[in-house]
Write a protein that holds these residues in place. Structure first.
Motif, PDB file in Angstrom:
ATOM      1  N   MET A   1       0.881  10.021 -39.081  1.00  0.00           N
ATOM      2  CA  MET A   1      -0.327   9.451 -38.182  1.00  0.00           C
ATOM      3  C   MET A   1      -1.730  10.178 -38.825  1.00  0.00           C
ATOM      4  N   TYR A   2      -2.555   9.271 -39.170  1.00  0.00           N
ATOM      5  CA  TYR A   2      -3.711   9.896 -39.836  1.00  0.00           C
ATOM      6  C   TYR A   2      -4.705  10.363 -38.528  1.00  0.00           C
ATOM      7  N   LEU A   3      -5.115  11.479 -38.784  1.00  0.00           N
ATOM      8  CA  LEU A   3      -6.267  12.041 -37.650  1.00  0.00           C
ATOM      9  C   LEU A   3      -7.355  11.687 -38.190  1.00  0.00           C
ATOM     10  N   THR A   4      -7.726  11.754 -39.625  1.00  0.00           N
ATOM     11  CA  THR A   4      -9.238  11.463 -40.039  1.00  0.00           C
ATOM     12  C   THR A   4      -8.893  11.019 -41.465  1.00  0.00           C
ATOM     13  N   ARG A   5     -10.142  10.310 -41.862  1.00  0.00           N
ATOM     14  CA  ARG A   5     -10.130  10.166 -43.389  1.00  0.00           C
ATOM     15  C   ARG A   5     -11.832  10.090 -43.545  1.00  0.00           C
ATOM     16  N   GLY A   6     -11.981  11.103 -44.280  1.00  0.00           N
ATOM     17  CA  GLY A   6     -13.296  11.338 -44.586  1.00  0.00           C
ATOM     18  C   GLY A   6     -13.655  10.996 -46.040  1.00  0.00           C
ATOM     19  N   ALA A   7     -14.694  11.529 -46.334  1.00  0.00           N
ATOM     20  CA  ALA A   7     -15.281  11.317 -47.961  1.00  0.00           C
ATOM     21  C   ALA A   7     -14.585  12.226 -48.672  1.00  0.00           C
ATOM     22  N   GLU A   8     -14.357  13.435 -48.073  1.00  0.00           N
ATOM     23  CA  GLU A   8     -13.722  14.577 -48.910  1.00  0.00           C
ATOM     24  C   GLU A   8     -11.952  14.766 -49.362  1.00  0.00           C
ATOM     25  N   ALA A   9     -11.604  14.113 -47.832  1.00  0.00           N
ATOM     26  CA  ALA A   9     -10.068  14.468 -47.540  1.00  0.00           C
ATOM     27  C   ALA A   9      -9.599  13.420 -46.703  1.00  0.00           C
ATOM     28  N   THR A  10      -8.203  13.362 -46.535  1.00  0.00           N
ATOM     29  CA  THR A  10      -7.579  12.702 -45.650  1.00  0.00           C
ATOM     30  C   THR A  10      -6.675  13.858 -45.033  1.00  0.00           C
ATOM     31  N   VAL A  11      -6.808  13.835 -43.545  1.00  0.00           N
ATOM     32  CA  VAL A  11      -5.914  14.712 -42.773  1.00  0.00           C
ATOM     33  C   VAL A  11      -5.084  13.931 -42.000  1.00  0.00           C
ATOM     34  N   LYS A  12      -3.766  14.315 -42.005  1.00  0.00           N
ATOM     35  CA  LYS A  12      -2.580  13.629 -41.303  1.00  0.00           C
ATOM     36  C   LYS A  12      -1.671  14.432 -40.661  1.00  0.00           C
ATOM     37  N   VAL A  13      -0.911  14.009 -39.783  1.00  0.00           N
ATOM     38  CA  VAL A  13       0.230  14.916 -39.046  1.00  0.00           C
ATOM     39  C   VAL A  13       1.398  14.317 -39.693  1.00  0.00           C
ATOM     40  N   VAL A  18       0.063  19.697 -39.979  1.00  0.00           N
ATOM     41  CA  VAL A  18      -1.240  18.789 -40.528  1.00  0.00           C
ATOM     42  C   VAL A  18      -1.303  19.034 -42.136  1.00  0.00           C
ATOM     43  N   ILE A  19      -1.401  18.050 -42.608  1.00  0.00           N
ATOM     44  CA  ILE A  19      -1.539  17.721 -44.085  1.00  0.00           C
ATOM     45  C   ILE A  19      -2.882  17.311 -44.488  1.00  0.00           C
ATOM     46  N   LYS A  20      -3.634  18.166 -45.299  1.00  0.00           N
ATOM     47  CA  LYS A  20      -4.928  17.502 -45.685  1.00  0.00           C
ATOM     48  C   LYS A  20      -4.993  17.692 -47.112  1.00  0.00           C
ATOM     49  N   VAL A  21      -5.593  16.539 -47.700  1.00  0.00           N
ATOM     50  CA  VAL A  21      -5.550  16.152 -49.061  1.00  0.00           C
ATOM     51  C   VAL A  21      -6.826  15.798 -49.546  1.00  0.00           C
ATOM     52  N   ARG A  22      -7.404  16.458 -50.677  1.00  0.00           N
ATOM     53  CA  ARG A  22      -8.770  16.289 -50.933  1.00  0.00           C
ATOM     54  C   ARG A  22      -8.203  14.972 -51.715  1.00  0.00           C
ATOM     55  N   ILE A  23      -9.466  13.935 -51.815  1.00  0.00           N
ATOM     56  CA  ILE A  23      -9.227  12.720 -52.364  1.00  0.00           C
ATOM     57  C   ILE A  23      -9.954  12.859 -53.975  1.00  0.00           C
ATOM     58  N   LEU A 108     -20.302  23.959 -38.532  1.00  0.00           N
ATOM     59  CA  LEU A 108     -20.087  24.373 -37.197  1.00  0.00           C
ATOM     60  C   LEU A 108     -20.421  23.411 -36.135  1.00  0.00           C
ATOM     61  N   THR A 109     -19.554  22.499 -35.812  1.00  0.00           N
ATOM     62  CA  THR A 109     -19.791  21.355 -34.882  1.00  0.00           C
ATOM     63  C   THR A 109     -18.402  21.706 -33.618  1.00  0.00           C
ATOM     64  N   THR A 110     -19.035  20.907 -32.442  1.00  0.00           N
ATOM     65  CA  THR A 110     -17.647  21.231 -31.444  1.00  0.00           C
ATOM     66  C   THR A 110     -16.544  20.200 -31.756  1.00  0.00           C
ATOM     67  N   SER A 111     -16.695  19.332 -32.998  1.00  0.00           N
ATOM     68  CA  SER A 111     -15.639  18.451 -33.602  1.00  0.00           C
ATOM     69  C   SER A 111     -14.769  19.371 -34.234  1.00  0.00           C
ATOM     70  N   ASP A 124     -11.280  23.206 -40.022  1.00  0.00           N
ATOM     71  CA  ASP A 124     -11.875  22.436 -41.100  1.00  0.00           C
ATOM     72  C   ASP A 124     -12.952  23.434 -41.810  1.00  0.00           C
ATOM     73  N   PHE A 125     -12.268  24.427 -42.642  1.00  0.00           N
ATOM     74  CA  PHE A 125     -13.306  25.204 -43.424  1.00  0.00           C
ATOM     75  C   PHE A 125     -13.488  24.519 -44.723  1.00  0.00           C
TER      76      PHE A 125
END
Length: 190
Positions: A1-13, A18-23, A108-111, A124-125
């Motif tokens: 299950m993907y949590l998010t897919r951003g410009a820099e990485a995909t994050v899935k469970v 949690v597996i974060k892979v830089r694209i 530093l966001t509430t997300s 998300d560091f």
């Protein structure tokens, strides 16, 4: 299950982690791209672990390989959905500890906070770095205050509560908060 897919990485469970892979970036030369992604991944994992050593709740990093981080899944609720005055004050304390330890979160966001078992976890560091300077701390907080203002109707209450907490734990809080006000003025008149 993907949590998010951003410009820099995909994050899935996957498998409870949690597996974060830089694209990969096609516009970069392949060897350079691999080196950049690997360095950024190692830096992120190192700063997550360092923040944890400072007493900041973060996911536990289980593995780092090339451009992939495997870490603990925190099943809570993003702070943006539950933030109130009390949580904002606690967030101020956490950020004060983070900054006193020399770490700048960079996003530093509430997300990028999860509330679970009555604790606020920072996630998300990916944009984090080490900088003990007043300007970097001020910019970090300015980003948070902009998030409060753009997404929370009671942003003034949240900002005041955050400052109370930040003053309790940051070694030079007044100087940093004054810089936040200066940064805000710069943006208004640019």
């Amino acid at each position: 299950m993907y949590l998010t897919r951003g410009a820099e990485a995909t994050v899935k469970v996957e498998g409870g982690y949690v597996i974060k892979v830089r694209i990969p970036k096609q516009y970069r030369q392949k060897e350079l791209d691999e080196r950049i992604r690997k360095e950024r991944t190692k830096n992120e994992a190192r700063l997550i672990s360092e923040a944890r050593r400072l007493g900041i709740p973060t996911p536990i990093v289980h593995d780092v390989q090339n451009s992939t981080i495997v870490m603990q899944y925190i099943p809570g609720t993003p702070l943006k959905y539950v933030v109130d005055e009390s949580l904002s004050e606690r967030l101020g304390e956490l950020v004060g500890n983070l900054h006193t330890g020399g770490i700048i979160h960079g996003d530093l966001t509430t997300s990028n906070m999860i509330v679970y078992n009555d604790r606020i976890y920072m996630i998300d560091f990916g944009l984090s770095f080490i900088d003990p300077g007043i300007e970097a701390r001020g910019v970090d907080i300015h980003v948070l205050f902009q998030t409060f203002e753009s997404t929370h109707h009671d942003h003034e209450i949240l900002t005041d509560a955050f400052c109370r907490g930040y003053r309790q734990t940051c070694d030079n809080a007044e100087e940093v908060l004054e810089r936040v006000r200066d940064i805000e003025k710069r943006g208004r008149y640019a």
